[in-house]
Design a protein around this motif. Structure first.
Motif, mmCIF file in Angstrom:
data_model
loop_
_atom_site.group_PDB
_atom_site.id
_atom_site.type_symbol
_atom_site.label_atom_id
_atom_site.label_comp_id
_atom_site.label_asym_id
_atom_site.label_seq_id
_atom_site.Cartn_x
_atom_site.Cartn_y
_atom_site.Cartn_z
ATOM 1 N N THR A 195 -6.299 5.529 -4.933
ATOM 2 C CA THR A 195 -4.946 6.101 -5.609
ATOM 3 C C THR A 195 -4.265 5.410 -4.374
ATOM 4 N N TYR A 239 1.534 1.181 -5.183
ATOM 5 C CA TYR A 239 1.238 1.239 -7.148
ATOM 6 C C TYR A 239 2.909 0.785 -8.070
ATOM 7 N N LEU A 257 5.375 2.177 -10.979
ATOM 8 C CA LEU A 257 5.949 2.735 -11.886
ATOM 9 C C LEU A 257 5.755 1.576 -13.300
ATOM 10 N N ARG A 306 0.790 4.402 -14.185
ATOM 11 C CA ARG A 306 0.765 4.153 -12.872
ATOM 12 C C ARG A 306 -0.110 2.689 -12.755
ATOM 13 N N TYR A 351 -2.150 0.161 -9.962
ATOM 14 C CA TYR A 351 -2.399 0.106 -8.220
ATOM 15 C C TYR A 351 -3.103 -1.029 -7.798
#
Length: 150
Positions: A17, A21, A23, A83, A85
């Motif tokens: 993470t 990324y 959204l 999300r 990544y």
């Protein structure tokens, strides 16, 4: 043409993470054929996808925010939020892992997708150790199907 493999993820590798990324919010106006509206950060799209698991046609058309806001209200089923990544595949100059960590209704679900230029490349792909079950051919984890779950 979209050619991709999809994997269920049960544990994240260290640093997963820490990557860039997006959204994403998306809803489905139709699931047969798949017609989706998506907000990805500040970009909006209408997408058509043909039937298929490993390979299928995909067309993306840009939308305005107002068009997206109008169409997302017409979506059937659940609106998906996640999300995504973007993780480079080790020992590859061109492959990227798209790690989706779902939120809201599907919180806890994690899927990884890798897109390929050819079917042969997809079939020859060796998944990283941290990937779980290959769910490409089950269809069980297609987002359009998740949107219809009770």
């Amino acid at each position: 043409m979209e050619i991709e493999r999809k994997y269920l993820i049960t544990r994240l590798p260290e640093g997963a993470t820490d990557h860039p990324y997006h959204l994403i919010e998306q809803g489905y106006l139709s699931t047969e054929p798949v017609v989706r509206v998506r907000r990805e950060d500040d970009n909006y799209y209408l997408t058509y996808k043909s039937k298929g698991l490993l390979e299928r046609e995909e067309y993306n058309l840009p939308l305005t925010m107002d068009s997206y806001d109008h169409l997302i209200q017409k979506a059937d089923g659940h609106i998906l939020t996640k999300r995504r990544y973007l993780i480079p595949v080790e020992n590859s100059d061109s492959l990227t892992i798209e790690l989706d960590i779902f939120e809201a209704r599907f919180e806890g679900l994690m899927l990884a997708e890798v897109e390929f230029d050819t079917r042969e490349d997809a079939e020859a792909f060796t998944a990283p150790e941290w990937f779980g079950e290959d769910v490409t051919f089950t269809g069980e984890y297609q987002n359009s199907r998740l949107s219809r779950l009770p």
